[in-house]
Motif scaffolding. Structure first.
Motif, short mmCIF file in Angstrom:
data_model
loop_
_atom_site.label_atom_id
_atom_site.label_comp_id
_atom_site.label_asym_id
_atom_site.label_seq_id
_atom_site.Cartn_x
_atom_site.Cartn_y
_atom_site.Cartn_z
N ALA A 85 -13.82 4.97 -5.54
CA ALA A 85 -12.79 4.04 -6.02
C ALA A 85 -11.87 3.64 -4.87
O ALA A 85 -11.47 4.49 -4.08
N PRO A 86 -11.52 2.36 -4.81
CA PRO A 86 -10.55 1.97 -3.80
C PRO A 86 -9.15 2.42 -4.21
O PRO A 86 -8.83 2.49 -5.39
N GLY A 87 -8.36 2.76 -3.23
CA GLY A 87 -6.97 3.11 -3.52
C GLY A 87 -6.76 4.57 -3.82
O GLY A 87 -7.66 5.39 -3.69
N PRO A 88 -5.55 4.87 -4.25
CA PRO A 88 -5.17 6.27 -4.49
C PRO A 88 -5.76 6.80 -5.79
O PRO A 88 -6.37 6.06 -6.56
N ALA A 89 -5.54 8.08 -6.03
CA ALA A 89 -5.98 8.74 -7.26
C ALA A 89 -4.85 9.66 -7.72
O ALA A 89 -3.95 9.99 -6.95
#
Length: 163
Positions: A85-89
């Motif tokens: 997944a792109p971006g933070p978690a």
């Protein structure tokens, strides 16, 4: 301090309570993961610290098996979130009905599917491992991304609880 992110190593922890919580209140913590090097190890470390806090402050029994499996499950789920997944978690840990609930949110709406067992396949066994050791697994699309929730018994011999 509610709503304020606090830096802990390479992860930011959203403290839900700063002192001993009333028995009726859920025991939980949310960790924002930025994907920086060491982030997955920090998520495992936060899981260990959370379970240690549950033992010490709440007096709840946490087996060595749960401590180890909790860190393994967090490692697998966070690795997948940061890889696909792109971006933070976000990692959310919660104690509910004698279970450790582990939630991982990421920005990709594609729900994971466990593959059929294949001893010849190199890698991509993480979800199979997770599903083999937890007592409950759910995957839901969110308005943005998805949320994976798993449940793990706090101590050995605990019966499975209904959803």
């Amino acid at each position: 301090m509610n709503g304020v992110l606090e830096m802990v190593g390479r992860v930011r922890v959203l403290p839900e309570e700063c002192s001993r919580m009333p028995e009726a209140a859920p025991v939980e913590v949310t960790v924002a993961l930025d994907g920086a090097p060491g982030c997955i190890a920090d998520a495992r470390d936060q899981t260990s610290k959370f379970l240690t806090r549950v033992q010490g402050e709440q007096g709840l029994p946490v087996s060595a098996r749960t401590m180890d499996l909790g860190q393994l499950v967090v490692s697998e789920l966070v690795t997948n979130a940061l890889k696909y997944a792109p971006g933070p978690a976000l990692l959310h840990l919660r104690i509910h009905d004698g279970m450790l609930e582990i939630e991982v949110w990421d920005s990709d709406p594609t729900l994971p599917l466990a593959r059929a067992a294949d001893a010849g396949r190199v890698g991509q066994h993480g979800l199979e491992i997770v599903m083999a050791v937890v007592q409950g697994f759910e995957a839901h699309r969110e308005s943005v991304g998805k949320r994976i929730t798993v449940r793990l018994a706090l101590f050995d011999g605990l019966p499975d609880f209904p959803d």
